[in-house]
Design a protein around this motif. Structure first.
Motif, short mmCIF file in Angstrom:
data_model
loop_
_atom_site.label_atom_id
_atom_site.label_comp_id
_atom_site.label_asym_id
_atom_site.label_seq_id
_atom_site.Cartn_x
_atom_site.Cartn_y
_atom_site.Cartn_z
N TRP A 102 0.85 -1.18 0.00
CA TRP A 102 0.00 0.00 0.00
C TRP A 102 0.90 1.23 0.00
CZ3 TRP A 102 -4.19 -1.22 4.28
CH2 TRP A 102 -5.12 -2.14 3.74
N HIS A 103 0.61 2.15 -0.91
CA HIS A 103 1.31 3.43 -0.94
C HIS A 103 0.51 4.42 -0.11
CE1 HIS A 103 3.01 1.32 -4.40
NE2 HIS A 103 4.07 2.10 -4.24
N LEU A 104 1.12 4.94 0.94
CA LEU A 104 0.44 5.87 1.82
C LEU A 104 0.39 7.25 1.16
CD1 LEU A 104 1.93 4.84 5.29
CD2 LEU A 104 0.13 3.75 3.92
N PRO A 105 -0.60 8.07 1.51
CA PRO A 105 -0.73 9.38 0.85
C PRO A 105 0.53 10.23 1.01
CG PRO A 105 -2.72 8.86 2.08
CD PRO A 105 -1.70 7.82 2.45
N GLU A 106 0.97 10.77 -0.10
CA GLU A 106 2.19 11.58 -0.12
C GLU A 106 2.08 12.76 0.85
OE1 GLU A 106 6.09 12.31 -1.78
OE2 GLU A 106 4.72 10.59 -1.98
N ALA A 107 0.89 13.34 0.96
CA ALA A 107 0.72 14.51 1.83
C ALA A 107 0.88 14.15 3.30
CB ALA A 107 -0.66 15.13 1.59
N LEU A 108 0.67 12.88 3.65
CA LEU A 108 0.78 12.46 5.04
C LEU A 108 2.16 11.89 5.37
CD1 LEU A 108 -2.69 10.71 5.54
CD2 LEU A 108 -2.02 13.03 6.18
N GLU A 109 2.77 11.23 4.40
CA GLU A 109 4.11 10.66 4.62
C GLU A 109 4.77 10.45 3.25
OE1 GLU A 109 6.30 6.78 6.65
OE2 GLU A 109 4.28 7.31 7.28
N PRO A 110 5.72 11.31 2.90
CA PRO A 110 6.33 11.21 1.57
C PRO A 110 7.08 9.89 1.38
CG PRO A 110 6.79 13.34 2.60
CD PRO A 110 6.19 12.47 3.67
N ASP A 111 7.02 9.38 0.17
CA ASP A 111 7.76 8.17 -0.23
C ASP A 111 7.52 7.01 0.74
OD1 ASP A 111 9.01 9.53 -2.40
OD2 ASP A 111 10.39 10.45 -0.97
N ALA A 112 6.27 6.77 1.05
CA ALA A 112 5.92 5.75 2.05
C ALA A 112 5.18 4.60 1.38
CB ALA A 112 5.08 6.35 3.16
N THR A 113 5.88 3.50 1.18
CA THR A 113 5.27 2.27 0.68
C THR A 113 5.26 1.25 1.81
OG1 THR A 113 6.05 2.68 -1.56
CG2 THR A 113 5.39 0.43 -1.04
N MET A 114 4.10 0.74 2.13
CA MET A 114 3.97 -0.19 3.25
C MET A 114 3.74 -1.60 2.71
SD MET A 114 1.43 0.01 6.58
CE MET A 114 -0.04 -0.64 5.75
N PRO A 115 4.79 -2.44 2.72
CA PRO A 115 4.57 -3.84 2.36
C PRO A 115 3.87 -4.57 3.51
CG PRO A 115 6.89 -3.44 2.82
CD PRO A 115 6.18 -2.15 3.05
N TYR A 116 3.16 -5.64 3.17
CA TYR A 116 2.49 -6.39 4.23
C TYR A 116 2.30 -7.84 3.80
CZ TYR A 116 -1.80 -5.88 1.39
OH TYR A 116 -2.72 -5.91 0.37
N TYR A 117 2.26 -8.70 4.81
CA TYR A 117 1.82 -10.08 4.63
C TYR A 117 0.36 -10.19 5.08
CZ TYR A 117 6.84 -11.17 4.49
OH TYR A 117 8.19 -11.22 4.19
N PHE A 118 -0.38 -11.05 4.43
CA PHE A 118 -1.77 -11.29 4.81
C PHE A 118 -1.94 -12.81 4.87
CE2 PHE A 118 -6.51 -10.68 3.62
CZ PHE A 118 -6.84 -10.50 4.95
N ILE A 119 -1.84 -13.35 6.09
CA ILE A 119 -1.72 -14.80 6.22
C ILE A 119 -2.99 -15.41 6.82
CG2 ILE A 119 0.79 -14.69 6.41
CD1 ILE A 119 0.52 -15.13 9.40
N GLU A 120 -3.17 -16.64 6.47
CA GLU A 120 -4.37 -17.41 6.83
C GLU A 120 -3.94 -18.63 7.62
OE1 GLU A 120 -7.61 -18.27 3.74
OE2 GLU A 120 -6.36 -20.09 3.74
N LYS A 121 -4.61 -18.85 8.75
CA LYS A 121 -4.31 -20.01 9.58
C LYS A 121 -5.60 -20.80 9.82
CE LYS A 121 -1.73 -19.03 13.24
NZ LYS A 121 -1.24 -18.29 14.43
#
Length: 454
Positions: A98-117
């Motif tokens: 997810w790329h966070l809004p530039e106005a809130l945090e510049p150059d902010a890409t948030m990688p994530y895992y989405f796991i199922e158990k």
């Protein structure tokens, strides 16, 4: 969470025909107008929606479903990065971004895992949001994945993000750019039929413990529970009163002296114990100072304990200290929306205590100011609060058939004075407004009362 600006407007019935004839059906033209309004609200645009067409009580469910379908279609067609499909914890890992809004945090890409158990329950998976600590962000993220693998909380889903920028104030899970991410996660989770909307939990370790404690108080109305570990916030940053109706776990080592974590956890334990005594059954908690341990503790007890608890989206009691988190206020909490603040200055916070008994709503509204009584590490840690009754402001109270008999008059008492007494008519407008405010299928409210605070 943005509150749409609601204005009085002439009905567009001449253009679109009747939006709702009382039977719960919405015309194609009105559905289009609702979806356009929802799209604007997703874009944080100043927008308004008015439609005072009445809905018969027996047709509320049908009308609510129609409004929710409009919301679903608006979100589905909204251009954004959606949730990736979850992967089994034993399969090769996939990564979402997810790329966070530039106005809130510049150059902010948030990688994530989405796991199922485990196998999906009939009601959907419980969803856990995990926030890692403040070490090197790559190793902290991988550590979080390994820990989630070990927790005995299946069946479950875990959303495991990596902090985008690992330095300074940006290494905080509660700043505005992260609030944007968590509200997006909640919004998408509520539309995901594989997720149990009433079993969502925030938890984390160390810096993630601070973040999840703050976010628990800020977003309590969305959560079944929260579980910070090896943390401990000053309670000014996370008022415990807001935690009525959710399960709260906080576990910190006895020897975890850093930034007063053990002292803050002890203060939280004493505060919530008093609240639980005053309000039996409401402040469920598992707060523990772990004997003999420092910053590292056994992390495996938190999510199994949380998973036993389910959200109550329609409580008959709640307390909301409306505080700013990194410069931003929420605009609503449970079934309350703030239209005009009661604060007289930026240092004040408005506290709303709401009690529902039958068709009577008793609301106490007061402004709080904080005074520091003790600092540790040159950081204000302990406080006293002084209160004054609020003398201005405007709020909306949303109503539904879960809490009220909508065939009978509803009475609202504010600070001991009757502010409203009369019947309230279900409308499409109330459903659309509340859907845009909370984006929560449990809180598409069919009726509303606007209340002046004097």
């Amino acid at each position: 969470m943005k509150r749409a600006i609601i204005t009085a407007a002439l009905s567009l019935a001449l253009v679109f025909g009747y939006a709702c004839s009382g039977n719960g059906k919405i015309s194609k033209g009105e559905s289009k107008r609702i979806k356009e309004y929802f799209t604007q609200s997703l874009q944080d645009a100043d927008c308004s929606y008015s439609n005072n067409k009445k809905v018969k009580i027996k047709n509320i469910a049908e009308a609510r479903a129609a409004v929710w379908e409009c919301w679903k279609e608006a979100v589905d067609s909204y251009s954004e990065e959606k949730l990736i499909a979850p992967f089994s914890i034993d399969e090769p890992r996939d990564t979402g971004y997810w790329h966070l809004p530039e106005a809130l945090e510049p150059d902010a890409t948030m990688p994530y895992y989405f796991i199922e158990k485990g196998e999906q329950p009939a009601a959907g998976y419980p969803l856990f949001l995990y926030m890692h600590g403040s070490g090197p962000k790559t190793s902290e993220w991988e550590s979080g994945f390994r820990l989630c693998h070990s927790y005995d909380d299946a069946p479950s889903l875990h959303f495991i993000p990596q902090i985008p920028n690992g330095f300074g104030e940006l290494y905080r899970w509660a700043i505005q750019s992260k609030q944007w991410a968590w509200e997006k996660l909640l919004r998408l989770a509520f539309l995901n039929e594989n997720i149990d909307r009433n079993r969502i939990y925030f938890y984390g370790i160390s810096e993630g413990g601070y973040g999840s404690q703050r976010l628990a108080s800020f977003y309590a109305d969305y959560l079944a529970g929260a579980g910070p570990m090896a943390g401990g916030e000053p309670l000014k940053n996370a008022p415990m009163e807001n935690l009525a109706n959710i399960a709260f776990s906080l576990r910190t080592g006895e020897l975890d002296y850093g930034f007063g974590r053990n002292a803050m956890t002890d203060n939280a334990a004493k505060t919530i114990a008093k609240l639980a005594e005053e309000h039996p059954g409401l402040y469920k908690n598992f707060i523990e100072i772990v004997p003999g341990m420092g910053h590292g503790i056994n992390y495996e007890t938190t999510t199994p304990w949380l998973s036993k608890h389910t959200r109550n989206p329609h409580p008959t009691y709640f307390y909301w200290e409306d505080y700013d988190m990194y410069g931003r206020h929420r605009t609503g909490f449970y079934n309350l929306r703030v239209n005009e603040t009661s604060r007289t200055n930026d240092e004040e916070r408005t506290c709303y205590e709401v009690k529902i008994d039958g068709n009577t709503i008793e609301m106490t509204v007061k402004n709080a100011t904080y005074t520091t009584t003790r600092s540790l590490y040159n950081i204000p840690m302990f406080f006293e609060r002084a209160y004054q009754p609020a003398t201005k402001g405007n709020v909306t109270l949303f109503l539904n058939e879960e809490l009220f008999d909508l065939t009978q008059p509803v009475k609202v008492v504010v600070n001991g004075k009757e502010a409203f007494n009369g019947k309230v008519q279900p409308t499409i407008e109330a459903m659309v407004e509340s859907c845009a405010e909370y984006f929560d299928p449990e809180r598409v409210f069919p009726a509303k009362i606007d209340v002046e605070i004097k």
